[in-house]
Each structure stands twice: as structure tokens, then as C-alpha cells.
Design a protein around this motif. Sequence first.
Motif, PDB file in Angstrom:
ATOM      1  N   LEU A   1       0.837  -1.204   0.000  1.00 38.44           N
ATOM      2  CA  LEU A   1       0.000   0.000   0.000  1.00 38.44           C
ATOM      3  C   LEU A   1       0.875   1.259   0.000  1.00 38.44           C
ATOM      4  O   LEU A   1       0.619   2.213  -0.730  1.00 38.44           O
ATOM      5  CB  LEU A   1      -0.924  -0.002   1.227  1.00 38.44           C
ATOM      6  CG  LEU A   1      -1.981   1.102   1.266  1.00 38.44           C
ATOM      7  CD1 LEU A   1      -3.021   0.905   0.154  1.00 38.44           C
ATOM      8  CD2 LEU A   1      -2.690   1.146   2.620  1.00 38.44           C
ATOM      9  N   ALA A   2       1.933   1.236   0.804  1.00 43.70           N
ATOM     10  CA  ALA A   2       2.825   2.400   0.877  1.00 43.70           C
ATOM     11  C   ALA A   2       3.413   2.706  -0.494  1.00 43.70           C
ATOM     12  O   ALA A   2       3.504   3.868  -0.905  1.00 43.70           O
ATOM     13  CB  ALA A   2       3.933   2.150   1.892  1.00 43.70           C
ATOM     14  N   ALA A   3       3.768   1.663  -1.234  1.00 47.22           N
ATOM     15  CA  ALA A   3       4.369   1.868  -2.553  1.00 47.22           C
ATOM     16  C   ALA A   3       3.373   2.564  -3.491  1.00 47.22           C
ATOM     17  O   ALA A   3       3.753   3.416  -4.295  1.00 47.22           O
ATOM     18  CB  ALA A   3       4.809   0.533  -3.138  1.00 47.22           C
ATOM     19  N   GLU A   4       2.103   2.213  -3.361  1.00 50.49           N
ATOM     20  CA  GLU A   4       1.099   2.859  -4.218  1.00 50.49           C
ATOM     21  C   GLU A   4       1.032   4.362  -3.939  1.00 50.49           C
ATOM     22  O   GLU A   4       0.906   5.167  -4.853  1.00 50.49           O
ATOM     23  CB  GLU A   4      -0.279   2.238  -3.984  1.00 50.49           C
ATOM     24  CG  GLU A   4      -0.391   0.814  -4.490  1.00 50.49           C
ATOM     25  CD  GLU A   4      -1.787   0.237  -4.256  1.00 50.49           C
ATOM     26  OE1 GLU A   4      -2.716   1.024  -3.966  1.00 50.49           O
ATOM     27  OE2 GLU A   4      -1.926  -0.998  -4.356  1.00 50.49           O
ATOM     28  N   TYR A   5       1.095   4.724  -2.678  1.00 54.64           N
ATOM     29  CA  TYR A   5       1.055   6.156  -2.338  1.00 54.64           C
ATOM     30  C   TYR A   5       2.364   6.837  -2.736  1.00 54.64           C
ATOM     31  O   TYR A   5       2.363   7.978  -3.190  1.00 54.64           O
ATOM     32  CB  TYR A   5       0.766   6.361  -0.849  1.00 54.64           C
ATOM     33  CG  TYR A   5      -0.687   6.157  -0.500  1.00 54.64           C
ATOM     34  CD1 TYR A   5      -1.585   7.217  -0.536  1.00 54.64           C
ATOM     35  CD2 TYR A   5      -1.170   4.898  -0.168  1.00 54.64           C
ATOM     36  CE1 TYR A   5      -2.931   7.032  -0.239  1.00 54.64           C
ATOM     37  CE2 TYR A   5      -2.507   4.696   0.139  1.00 54.64           C
ATOM     38  CZ  TYR A   5      -3.387   5.771   0.100  1.00 54.64           C
ATOM     39  OH  TYR A   5      -4.714   5.580   0.387  1.00 54.64           O
ATOM     40  N   ASP A   6       3.467   6.133  -2.546  1.00 48.48           N
ATOM     41  CA  ASP A   6       4.758   6.695  -2.969  1.00 48.48           C
ATOM     42  C   ASP A   6       4.734   7.082  -4.440  1.00 48.48           C
ATOM     43  O   ASP A   6       5.378   8.043  -4.846  1.00 48.48           O
ATOM     44  CB  ASP A   6       5.882   5.667  -2.755  1.00 48.48           C
ATOM     45  CG  ASP A   6       6.356   5.628  -1.308  1.00 48.48           C
ATOM     46  OD1 ASP A   6       6.162   6.628  -0.588  1.00 48.48           O
ATOM     47  OD2 ASP A   6       6.922   4.595  -0.897  1.00 48.48           O
ATOM     48  N   HIS A   7       3.993   6.311  -5.221  1.00 45.22           N
ATOM     49  CA  HIS A   7       3.956   6.578  -6.664  1.00 45.22           C
ATOM     50  C   HIS A   7       2.927   7.622  -7.054  1.00 45.22           C
ATOM     51  O   HIS A   7       2.847   8.017  -8.206  1.00 45.22           O
ATOM     52  CB  HIS A   7       3.681   5.282  -7.436  1.00 45.22           C
ATOM     53  CG  HIS A   7       4.876   4.383  -7.462  1.00 45.22           C
ATOM     54  ND1 HIS A   7       4.892   3.145  -6.858  1.00 45.22           N
ATOM     55  CD2 HIS A   7       6.117   4.565  -7.961  1.00 45.22           C
ATOM     56  CE1 HIS A   7       6.084   2.597  -6.999  1.00 45.22           C
ATOM     57  NE2 HIS A   7       6.850   3.448  -7.670  1.00 45.22           N
ATOM     58  N   TYR A   8       2.113   8.031  -6.086  1.00 47.60           N
ATOM     59  CA  TYR A   8       1.059   9.003  -6.420  1.00 47.60           C
ATOM     60  C   TYR A   8       1.647  10.411  -6.403  1.00 47.60           C
ATOM     61  O   TYR A   8       2.186  10.856  -5.393  1.00 47.60           O
ATOM     62  CB  TYR A   8      -0.110   8.901  -5.434  1.00 47.60           C
ATOM     63  CG  TYR A   8      -1.378   9.492  -6.008  1.00 47.60           C
ATOM     64  CD1 TYR A   8      -2.311   8.685  -6.644  1.00 47.60           C
ATOM     65  CD2 TYR A   8      -1.618  10.860  -5.955  1.00 47.60           C
ATOM     66  CE1 TYR A   8      -3.465   9.215  -7.210  1.00 47.60           C
ATOM     67  CE2 TYR A   8      -2.770  11.399  -6.528  1.00 47.60           C
ATOM     68  CZ  TYR A   8      -3.687  10.564  -7.144  1.00 47.60           C
ATOM     69  OH  TYR A   8      -4.825  11.109  -7.704  1.00 47.60           O
ATOM     70  N   THR A   9       1.570  11.094  -7.540  1.00 44.44           N
ATOM     71  CA  THR A   9       2.161  12.436  -7.599  1.00 44.44           C
ATOM     72  C   THR A   9       1.090  13.520  -7.608  1.00 44.44           C
ATOM     73  O   THR A   9      -0.005  13.332  -8.122  1.00 44.44           O
ATOM     74  CB  THR A   9       3.037  12.623  -8.857  1.00 44.44           C
ATOM     75  OG1 THR A   9       2.260  12.234  -9.987  1.00 44.44           O
ATOM     76  CG2 THR A   9       4.283  11.783  -8.794  1.00 44.44           C
ATOM     77  N   VAL A  10       1.431  14.641  -6.983  1.00 42.43           N
ATOM     78  CA  VAL A  10       0.579  15.833  -7.017  1.00 42.43           C
ATOM     79  C   VAL A  10       1.472  17.004  -7.424  1.00 42.43           C
ATOM     80  O   VAL A  10       2.696  16.897  -7.333  1.00 42.43           O
ATOM     81  CB  VAL A  10      -0.068  16.107  -5.639  1.00 42.43           C
ATOM     82  CG1 VAL A  10      -1.203  15.127  -5.380  1.00 42.43           C
ATOM     83  CG2 VAL A  10       0.942  16.054  -4.525  1.00 42.43           C
ATOM     84  N   LEU A  11       0.870  18.112  -7.869  1.00 37.88           N
ATOM     85  CA  LEU A  11       1.654  19.262  -8.344  1.00 37.88           C
ATOM     86  C   LEU A  11       2.755  18.815  -9.310  1.00 37.88           C
ATOM     87  O   LEU A  11       3.928  19.122  -9.125  1.00 37.88           O
ATOM     88  CB  LEU A  11       2.326  19.998  -7.180  1.00 37.88           C
ATOM     89  CG  LEU A  11       1.459  20.779  -6.205  1.00 37.88           C
ATOM     90  CD1 LEU A  11       2.333  21.477  -5.167  1.00 37.88           C
ATOM     91  CD2 LEU A  11       0.599  21.800  -6.928  1.00 37.88           C
ATOM     92  N   ASP A  12       2.357  18.043 -10.305  1.00 37.63           N
ATOM     93  CA  ASP A  12       3.258  17.524 -11.347  1.00 37.63           C
ATOM     94  C   ASP A  12       4.170  16.401 -10.890  1.00 37.63           C
ATOM     95  O   ASP A  12       4.107  15.296 -11.384  1.00 37.63           O
ATOM     96  CB  ASP A  12       4.118  18.647 -11.968  1.00 37.63           C
ATOM     97  CG  ASP A  12       3.232  19.672 -12.662  1.00 37.63           C
ATOM     98  OD1 ASP A  12       2.121  19.269 -13.079  1.00 37.63           O
ATOM     99  OD2 ASP A  12       3.633  20.841 -12.752  1.00 37.63           O
ATOM    100  N   SER A  13       5.049  16.695  -9.931  1.00 40.16           N
ATOM    101  CA  SER A  13       6.070  15.675  -9.670  1.00 40.16           C
ATOM    102  C   SER A  13       6.293  15.373  -8.190  1.00 40.16           C
ATOM    103  O   SER A  13       7.134  14.552  -7.852  1.00 40.16           O
ATOM    104  CB  SER A  13       7.390  16.132 -10.288  1.00 40.16           C
ATOM    105  OG  SER A  13       7.787  17.324  -9.635  1.00 40.16           O
ATOM    106  N   LEU A  14       5.576  16.037  -7.292  1.00 42.12           N
ATOM    107  CA  LEU A  14       5.804  15.757  -5.874  1.00 42.12           C
ATOM    108  C   LEU A  14       5.059  14.493  -5.460  1.00 42.12           C
ATOM    109  O   LEU A  14       3.903  14.293  -5.800  1.00 42.12           O
ATOM    110  CB  LEU A  14       5.342  16.937  -5.014  1.00 42.12           C
ATOM    111  CG  LEU A  14       6.134  18.224  -5.177  1.00 42.12           C
ATOM    112  CD1 LEU A  14       5.522  19.335  -4.347  1.00 42.12           C
ATOM    113  CD2 LEU A  14       7.592  17.997  -4.757  1.00 42.12           C
ATOM    114  N   HIS A  15       5.747  13.649  -4.697  1.00 36.06           N
ATOM    115  CA  HIS A  15       5.164  12.366  -4.315  1.00 36.06           C
ATOM    116  C   HIS A  15       4.562  12.432  -2.927  1.00 36.06           C
ATOM    117  O   HIS A  15       5.063  13.120  -2.046  1.00 36.06           O
ATOM    118  CB  HIS A  15       6.247  11.281  -4.304  1.00 36.06           C
ATOM    119  CG  HIS A  15       6.801  10.994  -5.650  1.00 36.06           C
ATOM    120  ND1 HIS A  15       6.492   9.845  -6.343  1.00 36.06           N
ATOM    121  CD2 HIS A  15       7.617  11.727  -6.453  1.00 36.06           C
ATOM    122  CE1 HIS A  15       7.106   9.879  -7.514  1.00 36.06           C
ATOM    123  NE2 HIS A  15       7.805  11.014  -7.598  1.00 36.06           N
ATOM    124  N   VAL A  16       3.502  11.655  -2.730  1.00 34.67           N
ATOM    125  CA  VAL A  16       2.988  11.444  -1.385  1.00 34.67           C
ATOM    126  C   VAL A  16       4.010  10.551  -0.682  1.00 34.67           C
ATOM    127  O   VAL A  16       4.651   9.720  -1.310  1.00 34.67           O
ATOM    128  CB  VAL A  16       1.602  10.761  -1.452  1.00 34.67           C
ATOM    129  CG1 VAL A  16       1.073  10.467  -0.058  1.00 34.67           C
ATOM    130  CG2 VAL A  16       0.613  11.619  -2.236  1.00 34.67           C
TER     131      VAL A  16
END
Length: 675
Positions: free
Chosen positions: A550-565
Motif C-alpha cells: 500500500l505504501a508503494a502505491e502512495y509513494d507513486h502518487y504524484t501531485v503538483l506535477d512531480s511531488l510524491h505522497v
Amino acid sequence: MLTQVAAVLILTASCHNQKNENIMVKAIDPANMDLTVKPGDDFYRYVNGNWIKNNPIPPEYSQYGAFTILDEENKKELKSLVDKVSSDKKAQPGSISQKIRDFYNSGMDTALIEELGIEAIGKEMDDINRLQTKTDIQRHIAEMQKLGIYPLFYFFADADQKNSSMEIANFYQGGISLPDIEYYLADDSQTKALRKAYVAYITRMFELAGDEDKIAASKANTVIDIETRLAKTSKTRLERRQAEKNYYKTNLKGLMGISPSIDWEGYFTALGLPDPGDINLSQKDFIAGLSKVMDNFPVEDWKIYLQWNLLNSSANYLSNDFVNEHFDFYGKTLSGQQKIKPRWKRVLGTTSRGLGEAIGQLYVEEYFPPESKKKMTILVENLKKAFAGRIKKLDWMSDETKQKALEKLDAITVKVGYPDKCKDYSKLTIVPDHYVKNVQNAHKLEFERKLAKIGKPVDKTEWGMTPQTVNAYYNPTNNEIVFPAGILQPPFFNKDADDAVNYGAIGVVIGHEMTHGFDDQGRKYDKDGNLNDWWTPQDAKRFEAKTKKLAAEYDHYTVLDSLHVDGALTMGENIADLGGLNISYDAYHMSFNNTQPGKIDGFTGDQRFYMGFAQVWRQNIRNKEMIRRLKEDVHSPGEARVNVPAFNIDAFLKAFNISPGDKLYIPVDERAYIW
Ligand SMILES: [Zn+2]
């Protein structure tokens, strides 16, 4: 905790609807959706796209969504209550009405506040200026903490993590005025610029307090030097998430050995607690480090540091020049807010914190219908049953651990609306003509209340949030979930709305809080709230593997173009979001009693359930605030809170016919199934 993230209030019932019980309130407004977006490409924008376009952030906010809007509504309600009380000229001295009236009015009396200026804290400044030795400094820290000002560290009463029925003394790292240690330590250009702005802010504050430019600038350097040293000896946010690594029980003698350069006996005597008994050092290394930091700076520097803490903590209650500087840095520079909130909102917020439960009582009498409490209690029971059903069916957990999990679930205490017993404010002195003093007095009462608990059994009837708060929480040492009246309103809870939407909104919130008892940290506490491992090693290992996925899925989620959760920092909240969504969905289906719900506006019950969930998290957020939260907030941004958990859920994918060609589709073997 659930805290501020996302969406608007579209579910307000019109007066007409409220009168006619046969008319179902429209809880989802299709006009807020963006039907040009495919649900499988971006479910969050499919449900909320038009709302996002049509609701730009008002200048006084750094983000705008359901929580902020509901909070605004609450403020208007609280304002009318306080106005009513404030106009009562005959309130008996010492009565709650007198205290609410004078607290609020003292904050609104800008003529007097402007006239007083820095003199409002003149006595406290003088007290610091008179200190002569490091022992004086250390004892004085106790005096400042009583007023709600926390140099160096936090001190409070809390349940003993391994003997949760007892209150013990607790230390927690602190002493810095930027929101995170990373601001002191990171070397990227953006952080460097923020640091520079912070030093400029400290300088201006000392100038306003009466120092010449050069002296003010030199004081600012001293402050940042001390704070940087404190930051270096602090734990990161991630390290502080590990429950068992933030527990170290000792006593006064042990503390003196760990941190020898601080006169702890003097500190505790000044607190009025010469024998504190058991003490938990949440971050033992930090307390040890304090001792070295203390050695590293002379008394004069420590006086500057204490002055700074006094100034910065009091700024919001002083004259406008201080208020505006404080806003310029914390509001504008750090969060991108354009305009300060109107004075009445700020003063109302402060009054509402200072006299929290007393105002809460008035709020509940006026705005919280008893039937809401009844309906919530039934919802929570249904959620518990659904969660139990899911635990029994888990394919990755042994029967042995399942048994313990079910016992823990069954033991969860539920609090709804407001505490049965309101806090006692009889010892609180509130005067009509001294705003800062009133704020200090309110802190003092709270501090003393907490101090008196040390060494005594935990009062499990107490609440950690006021009834008017728009939020909810799980408290692991009490194994309890708590839902203040403030959140039990649309769009979270709508007593007149379609069940699908209520289960999707408040149902998921309830499931979220319950799941916190079983997230990566909450699972370490047993049914009695003790930090005590009840898992078989194999089950723990399987659980951890799932959470990593699950953590990996959030790590891959980007906001503001390139910033990762940050999947590790937000792990507990993400597990709770995924669990909440699954549990509430099951509870919703259990509520059917063999009659399938019909369509509304062309949407099936299942679709409305997920849409009700998605609209709770809609928000607009400023870039600066998003960047700040990605660093500091243990919650993922609203968009990720919708799009990540939903796409791990088979029922969701089925409800919207989402297929492998869709952008956010997750193949079956890659989906995270936890609770
Ligand atoms: Zn939470």
C-alpha cells in the motif's frame, strides 16, 4: 485523527425538505461532477471536477473543502451563541456567561489592545530579563509552560502506554518554531529561502518589541542557532510514528542521569510537582541532547530564546503589528494564505478553545439534535458488525490472532456528540480588559488540570476534542473512537439523506477511526489500550508485507506535477482510509434487509456510496500549503485519499465498470487487501 482535508457542503437540506419527511434530500449534486472525466481515469475529478473549478480558494484560506466549509458554518453558529451571551450585561461575575462574554469582548477591544501594545506582556518580558543563571532559566521554563508557552520541550500528563489506566508525566520533543525539523536541516533552495524569511520574521518581531535593528538581527541569529541545535537532536516525523520507540519509562533520578545539565528537581519544584513519580521520555535521545544544547549557549542567549518563545506564542493576542507579522510568515509565506481571517473569527476561535466544553454545551443544546446521536449509535454498531465479519473472513490471519482482533474490536468504546460531564471552569478567571491574560489563564487552568492527573487513574470519560470540532479521532490507550457533534452534519452525516451517501461519508469516517486501532501503529496496542504485542509473528509479517504494498502505491502518487505522497509517513491514515471504505461498504449492504436501493439521478446505491465518499475529500489547495503538508501531514492529500484506496477495491471497480485500459486501474494481484 482525521483532520482537515477536503470537500464541500452540497447536501444542505432546504427548509422545505426538512418539513416534509417524504422528500429525500439530494445528497449528491450531479452539477458538481465532471462527466468528461472517466471514473477509471480519475475518480476524484469525475465526482468533484466541476466543484473544484467553481470553488476557488477564498483569500483567507490556504485550502478549501468540506472540512473548512463546515467549520465556517460552525463558526457562524458559534458566533450567534457568543453574541447572545455577550450581550448579557447582567451575567453574574464568575458565571460561564460572564467568562464567555468577557473573553470574547476582550479580544474584540482593539482600541485597548492597540494602546497596550507590547506592554500587554511587559510583566512576562521583565520576568525573563531578571533571570541570572541557567538554573533560573530552567525553572522559568516551568513557569512559561503553565501559560501555554513551550520552550525546549512539551510536558503533559498522559496515559502510560504500557499501563494505560494510569496517568504519568510525559516529555515530548519540541522547542522549535518552524513546523518541522526538516526546515532547519534541509539544504535545498526552497528551504533555505524559508529559513531566511524566518530569520527576517524573528528580527522584525524583536524590533516591534523595542530592540534596535542590529540587536534584533543578532537576537534572531541566536534563536535560529539554538533551534537548529534542538532540531539536530530531534527525531524525524517518521521516527516518531513508531509507538514502541517513543516510550522510555524512568523517574526523576533516571531523568537527572540522562540529562545532567538541567536542574530537573528545580524544574519540577517550579511546576508544583516535586515528586513526579513515573516519567515517560517519548524521545529519550532528545532529552539527553537537551543537556548538551544547554551547555552550549550562555545564559544571555537562553534569555533571548525565552523572549522569542514568549513573543511568538503571544503574537496573535497582541496589537495588530505583531498579529500581521505573525500572519505574514506563518499564513502567507508558509501556507500561501493571501489574507488574514477577519478578527471576529480569530477571536471566536481563541474563545472557543479557551472555554471549549462550556461553549460546546451551548452549541450542542442549540444545534445537535438528539436523534443524530441515536442514528450515529446505530451506524457505529452496524460498522462494528461489518468489521467483525471482515476479520472472520480474512485469508491472511490465523484464528489465534483473529480471536484477539475480534476482542479488541468488541472492546472499542464509542463516544458521540459531547461528553456527559462538562469540564469545570469555576477556577478560571476571565477579565474584561486583558486579552493575553485571558488566553494565559485559560492555558493555566488546562495545564493545572493535566498536572493534577499525574499518578492518578485515567478518567476515561474525558474527551480530547470539543463538541464543536469538525473532526474525529481514535485514542489507542483508551481504545476508543470519538465523534464530536461538529462533524455530525452534512456532507458527513445527513440524517435526512439516502443511506448510500451516509455510509459513504460518515460511515467511512467511523470505519476509518475503527481501523486506526488496527493500523501499523494502532495494532501494537491491545484491547485494554496497552502497548502489548498480541499478534503471532507470522501474522505480523504478512500484515507488514501488505502495508508495504500500500505504501508503494502512495509513494507513486504524484501531485503538483512531480511531488510524491510519502507512503511511509501517511501509512496509518492510508490503512484507515482503505479499511474504512471496505467496512462501511459491507455495513451498507448489511442494511438493505433484502430490498436493493433504487437509482437516484441514474446512479446505483453502490455508485452513490463511493461518490458520497469522494465528495467528502474534494478540496482546492494552494501550492505552498500542498508542499508543506506533504512534508508534515500524516494524511495524504484529498485527491490521493480518494483515488488510491478506491482502486484497490473490487466492488468499486465493478460499480463503475473500470477496466484494465483505464488509467488508475490496478491489476488484481497488485491490489492491497488489508482489512
Ligand atoms: Zn485518521
